[in-house]
Design an enzyme around this catalytic site. Structure first.
Site, short mmCIF file in Angstrom:
data_model
loop_
_atom_site.label_atom_id
_atom_site.label_comp_id
_atom_site.label_asym_id
_atom_site.label_seq_id
_atom_site.Cartn_x
_atom_site.Cartn_y
_atom_site.Cartn_z
N GLU A 28 -26.18 -13.22 -48.16
CA GLU A 28 -27.34 -13.91 -47.60
C GLU A 28 -28.62 -13.33 -48.19
O GLU A 28 -29.10 -12.29 -47.73
CB GLU A 28 -27.38 -13.72 -46.08
CG GLU A 28 -26.24 -14.36 -45.35
CD GLU A 28 -26.65 -14.82 -43.97
OE1 GLU A 28 -26.29 -15.94 -43.61
OE2 GLU A 28 -27.36 -14.08 -43.26
N GLY A 69 -33.75 -19.13 -43.19
CA GLY A 69 -34.70 -19.82 -42.32
C GLY A 69 -35.95 -20.28 -43.03
O GLY A 69 -36.94 -20.66 -42.39
O1 LIG Z 1 -26.70 -16.26 -40.39
C1 LIG Z 1 -27.26 -17.23 -40.87
C2 LIG Z 1 -28.32 -17.07 -41.84
O2 LIG Z 1 -29.23 -16.10 -41.47
C3 LIG Z 1 -28.92 -18.32 -42.37
O3 LIG Z 1 -29.86 -18.89 -41.49
P1 LIG Z 1 -30.50 -20.31 -41.89
O4 LIG Z 1 -29.36 -21.23 -42.17
O5 LIG Z 1 -31.31 -20.72 -40.70
O6 LIG Z 1 -31.32 -20.06 -43.12
#
Ligand SMILES: O=C[C@H](O)COP(=O)(O)O
Length: 262
Positions: free
Chosen positions: A173, A179
């Protein structure tokens, strides 16, 4: 190479109370009939307070959706206010637990050593850890991301055997993609996921590397999942924001299963 069932795991973060959780899981289950689950594993990772309700729903309705937690204590029990242990998660029949998410590293001071201890605790109690790592924007811009990920892998897996590593789900990630709506390109994501598999092959053998699942996470949506999952070393996604909307998440899972859309 052994076939790896794709995993789509919805990390709800600090969203949805237990009643909202039941509603969302029911909607996803309704949208994704049984045939999809042969081609994709679907998991939700709600806040701790929702887990018992989801367990009851999943058990009662015999749903094929799996569930887990977002954190685990490195300790089994004791005076650790606010923490939740591996035995507690196991008792709730959690399949997965997220370990080392960048938000825990950033806001709760989780070091690589703590992450290592938490992965160990999860393995000890037979809850599959989803081990997260990834670089911040400045590291990516300085082209230091591959080296950093290697270091995070070295530290996070310290002391583990090949048998233990084979039971870990890896989740790359990049922090700058979480986000933000800014997804890593599928080539960028593949570059790092391929590094993860090579690292595992080098240290724990080709057989282990062939079975471990490597997920990508960071602004994954129904519009980009197909391209990501088509990459050789990407075996699914850790999904944040898009996992909170039943329609969007179900569509994303259906696409990961190769369709048809629900
Ligand atoms: O655990 C999930 C991630 O932090 C991704 O979050 P996101 O899909 O809101 O960017």
């Amino acid at each position: 190479m052994a076939a790896r069932l794709p995993l789509i795991a919805g990390n709800w973060k600090m969203n949805l109370n237990h009643l909202e959780a039941i509603g969302l899981v029911q909607k996803i289950a309704f949208s994704l009939p049984e045939k999809y689950f042969a081609k994709v594993e679907v998991a939700v990772l709600p806040p701790f307070v929702d887990i018992r309700s989801i367990q009851t729903l999943v058990d009662g309705d015999k749903l094929l959706i799996k569930y887990g937690a977002q954190d685990i204590s490195q300790h089994d029990s004791g005076a650790y206010t606010g923490e939740v242990s591996g035995p507690m998660l196991k008792k709730l029949a959690c399949h997965y637990v997220v370990v080392g998410h960048s938000e825990r590293r950033e806001y709760h001071g989780e070091t690589d050593a703590i992450v290592n201890a938490k992965v160990k605790a999860a393995l000890k109690h037979e809850v599959t850890p989803i081990f997260c790592f990834g670089e911040k924007l400045e590291t990516r811009e300085a082209k230091g991301h591959l080296e950093l990920v290697r270091q995070q892998l070295e530290a996070g897996l310290k002391g583990f055997t090949a048998e233990q590593v084979a039971r870990i789900v890896f989740a790359y990630e990049p922090v700058w993609a979480i986000g933000t709506g800014r997804t890593a390109s599928s080539a960028d994501a593949q570059e790092v996921c391929s590094l993860v598999r090579s690292f595992v092959a080098e240290k724990y053998g080709e057989e282990t590397a062939a079975v471990v699942r490597v997920l990508y996470g960071g602004s994954v949506k129904s519009s980009n999942i197909s391209e990501l999952i088509a990459q050789k070393d990407i075996d699914g996604a850790l999904v944040g924001g898009a996992s909170l909307q039943a329609d969007e998440f179900s569509k994303l899972c259906a696409l990961a299963a190769g369709g048809p859309l629900p």
